[in-house]
Enzyme design. Structure first.
Site, mmCIF file in Angstrom:
data_model
loop_
_atom_site.group_PDB
_atom_site.id
_atom_site.type_symbol
_atom_site.label_atom_id
_atom_site.label_comp_id
_atom_site.label_asym_id
_atom_site.label_seq_id
_atom_site.Cartn_x
_atom_site.Cartn_y
_atom_site.Cartn_z
ATOM 1 C CD GLU A 43 -2.949 -1.359 0.645
ATOM 2 O OE1 GLU A 43 -3.098 -0.426 -0.191
ATOM 3 O OE2 GLU A 43 -3.674 -2.095 0.819
ATOM 4 C CB CYS B 26 -1.784 7.477 1.164
ATOM 5 S SG CYS B 26 -3.138 6.522 1.902
HETATM 6 P P1 NAD Z 1 8.201 4.820 4.979
HETATM 7 O O1 NAD Z 1 8.118 3.905 3.609
HETATM 8 O O2 NAD Z 1 9.590 5.639 5.043
HETATM 9 O O3 NAD Z 1 8.165 3.705 6.044
HETATM 10 C C1 NAD Z 1 7.167 2.672 6.312
HETATM 11 C C2 NAD Z 1 7.559 1.663 7.216
HETATM 12 O O4 NAD Z 1 8.531 1.073 6.565
HETATM 13 C C3 NAD Z 1 7.931 2.181 8.447
HETATM 14 O O5 NAD Z 1 7.558 1.609 9.528
HETATM 15 C C4 NAD Z 1 9.423 1.988 8.247
HETATM 16 O O6 NAD Z 1 10.181 1.892 9.589
HETATM 17 C C5 NAD Z 1 9.632 0.808 7.312
HETATM 18 N N1 NAD Z 1 10.840 0.797 6.653
HETATM 19 C C6 NAD Z 1 11.611 1.431 6.301
HETATM 20 N N2 NAD Z 1 12.518 0.923 5.499
HETATM 21 C C7 NAD Z 1 12.362 -0.242 5.596
HETATM 22 C C8 NAD Z 1 12.897 -1.378 4.841
HETATM 23 N N3 NAD Z 1 14.207 -1.414 4.045
HETATM 24 N N4 NAD Z 1 12.437 -2.604 4.983
HETATM 25 C C9 NAD Z 1 11.389 -2.952 5.856
HETATM 26 N N5 NAD Z 1 10.799 -1.794 6.362
HETATM 27 C C10 NAD Z 1 11.376 -0.434 6.355
HETATM 28 O O7 NAD Z 1 6.922 5.473 4.934
HETATM 29 P P2 NAD Z 1 6.510 6.565 5.929
HETATM 30 O O8 NAD Z 1 7.285 7.854 5.564
HETATM 31 O O9 NAD Z 1 6.500 6.201 7.101
HETATM 32 O O10 NAD Z 1 5.072 6.996 5.650
HETATM 33 C C11 NAD Z 1 4.497 7.666 4.363
HETATM 34 C C12 NAD Z 1 4.353 7.067 3.009
HETATM 35 O O11 NAD Z 1 3.379 6.011 3.154
HETATM 36 C C13 NAD Z 1 3.656 8.051 2.203
HETATM 37 O O12 NAD Z 1 4.269 7.817 0.689
HETATM 38 C C14 NAD Z 1 2.166 7.521 2.074
HETATM 39 O O13 NAD Z 1 1.471 7.828 0.770
HETATM 40 C C15 NAD Z 1 2.227 6.026 2.329
HETATM 41 N N6 NAD Z 1 0.941 5.673 2.767
HETATM 42 C C16 NAD Z 1 0.027 4.974 2.143
HETATM 43 C C17 NAD Z 1 -1.022 4.266 2.512
HETATM 44 C C18 NAD Z 1 -1.745 3.482 1.701
HETATM 45 O O14 NAD Z 1 -2.654 2.843 2.213
HETATM 46 N N7 NAD Z 1 -1.492 3.310 0.386
HETATM 47 C C19 NAD Z 1 -1.300 4.922 3.595
HETATM 48 C C20 NAD Z 1 -0.589 5.668 4.460
HETATM 49 C C21 NAD Z 1 0.660 5.958 3.922
#
Ligand code: NAD
Length: 530
Positions: A234, A268
């Protein structure tokens, strides 16, 4: 051992200290989850729902504290915490507890009396086993708990990896689930950052459910491919809102401002591109600026926008704002950053060369763009690499739906904004670079399981016609049989012309009548499940 300090973006106060899990801890958690899932998946769906049905009562009994923790951790205002984080969770929990048993029940499927005489077919759903649930910081309670509920009801054990910016909310979630009568270790919380998330995938869960940014999603998918295990992604969005000239402009302007600026644009599904039909563009822009000017930024009871959750987002908003100004965009008010608070801004005279039109913003900037006709706006909206949510506004519902159906998105709403994604019966997810997989709705629950297809034969033949030995006769008989089933002409003419060839099947001519009657009944349209 790494320790994380949780700091409130509102006032810089420390909310707690959390020790990160080591690699060894993660391996131990995985082993515990594997043993927990045996007990949990052995319960029926009804029993699991009964245990989880107490969740809503627990949430409601501590609502103010929950909203306060969410607000202080994320910087969002209390009403936003209540409506965006709690309400959709309660709704989904109630829906799943009521309907999961039916959604996950085994399905009988139509079985052709010709191809599978004397057989019954069914699909049963099995939990994957251990789910690695990795979530972001923007709606940490809602996203984590909605996906967790689906995974649990389907019979999985779950290891949660919340964002390193959401740790107090991780604690609240495990405290809530620890009060339920779940087998030990069915829900475990892995404290850590991206490195721990990557280590969790390396520890070989049975599925990775990831919500976050596009770039991290790519890394997650690569890691999961090493096992390989399935992933649900997502990811981000750049959602379009399309306003036709015949829309109710007052309601639509209020909606655009809410859709773009709730949670300070850190959703998002925030409206990030507002397309307005030329004849009403100027009038609509005026309304939009007026409504935006009335918004209050602040944490008191009347505050509409809270503060930005993470400092890197403030920097991103500033970069996109400066880039747009340098390339000629006009703005309703100048950017004003006070601590972690950013004022909401409408931008016009924007062009495709500006970052604000290319990248996800995730902040309170709303670009507005005029369009001439339906074809043009569909093309413009579909230019984005993302495909999450969209809305279309018109008094002509047929026209609005016609436009919406041509958008490359996973979800849309007509004459409403964002609320559609909270509908418990509608699966939510994206297409294109917004990811794949769904949560919520029946489909979301089914995606926490894999289908197992079963065929039960009650045939008494010593040998089925398709088994060895093969011969020229059997080849001709099967050729005739395929012509009877799918060839040209009426069924009777096909049967007549193939009678000689079908003689090759004479030893099977008396098939199980009772079973075939069952099969025929199942294939009646009103009996059909699939
Ligand atoms: P992010 O990708 O930085 O982090 C998301 C999660 O992934 C965190 O828990 C982080 O610690 C973890 N993570 C980071 N690197 C990783 C790796 N290499 N392996 C595994 N896990 C890892 O995202 P964010 O900044 O926390 O959130 C914002 C983003 O999320 C925006 O792009 C937003 O659009 C998206 N988002 C999407 C939805 C949806 O339903 N489509 C909902 C909410 C947010």
């Amino acid at each position: 051992m790494t320790a994380f300090k949780a700091i409130s973006p509102i006032d810089g106060q420390t909310l707690g200290e959390f020790s990160a899990a080591s690699l060894e801890d993660i391996q131990i958690m995985m082993a515990k989850a594997r043993s927990a899932v045996k007990a949990w998946s052995a319960l029926s769906v009804k029993q699991r729902c009964q245990i989880l049905s107490k969740f809503n009562t627990l949430v409601l009994s501590d609502l103010d504290n929950l909203c306060t923790t969410i607000s202080r951790t994320t910087g969002k205002v209390m009403t936003e915490a209540l409506l965006g984080e709690i309400y959709p969770v309660l709704d989904l929990a109630a829906y799943y507890c009521r309907h999961a048993d039916k959604i996950l029940s085994p399905q009988s499927v139509v079985t052709s009396p010709f191809s599978f005489p004397g057989a019954e077919a069914q699909i049963i759903r099995k939990p994957f086993g251990v789910v690695a649930l990795i979530t972001p910081w923007n709606y940490p309670f809602q996203i984590t708990v909605c996906q967790l509920l689906g995974a649990l009801i389907a019979g999985n054990a779950v290891i949660l990896k919340l964002s390193e910016f959401s740790l107090p909310i991780g604690k609240v979630i495990v405290d809530l689930f620890n009060q339920l009568d779940l087998p030990a270790d069915t829900v475990q919380w892995l404290i850590g950052d991206g490195k721990s998330g990557a280590q969790l995938i390396d520890a070989a869960p049975d599925i990775v459910v990831f919500t976050g940014s596009l770039n991290t999603g790519r890394v997650v998918m690569q890691k999961a491919a090493q096992q390989p295990v399935p992933v649900i992604l997502e990811l981000g969005g750049k959602d379009a809102m399309i306003v036709c000239a015949d829309a109710d402009l007052e309601r639509t302007a209020n909606a655009a401002v809410y859709g773009a600026f709730c949670n300070s644009g850190q959703a998002c599904v925030s409206v990030e591109q507002l397309y307005v039909e030329q004849p009403c563009f100027n009038a609509f822009l005026k309304k939009l600026c007026a409504v935006t000017a009335n918004l209050k930024v602040g944490q008191n009871a009347e505050g509409d926008l809270g503060v930005m959750t993470v400092s890197s987002q403030i920097e991103k908003v500033k970069v996109q704002y400066d880039d747009a100004i340098n390339k000629g965009a006009k703005v309703s008010v100048p950017l004003n950053i006070q601590g972690s608070a950013i004022n909401p801004i409408i931008l016009w005279d924007v062009t495709d060369e500006m970052l604000i039109m290319q990248e996800e913003t995730f902040g309170p900037l709303l670009p507005i763009i005029p369009f001439i006709n339906e074809d043009e706006v569909i093309r413009l909206a579909n230019q984005s690499e993302f495909g999450l949510n969209a809305s279309v506004w018109s008094r002509d519902i047929k026209k609005a739906e016609r436009i919406a159906r041509q958008l490359q998105v996973g979800n849309w709403a007509i004459n409403d904004v964002i609320k559609n994604i909270g509908h418990p019966r509608l699966p939510f997810g994206g297409c294109k670079h917004s990811g794949f997989g769904r949560y919520r709705g029946a489909e979301g629950l089914l995606q926490m399981t894999y289908p197992v297809s079963g065929l039960t034969s009650s045939s008494h033949f010593q040998r089925e016609p398709n088994w060895f030995p093969y011969s020229e006769d059997s080849y001709l008989a099967f050729k005739g049989y395929l012509d009877v089933l799918y060839g040209k002409g009426s069924f009777f003419s096909r049967a007549r012309r193939n009678l000689p060839a079908l003689q090759g099947f004479r030893e099977y001519s008396s098939f199980n009548l009772k079973q075939s009657w069952q099969n025929l009944k199942l294939s009646l349209p009103w009996k059909r499940e699939y």
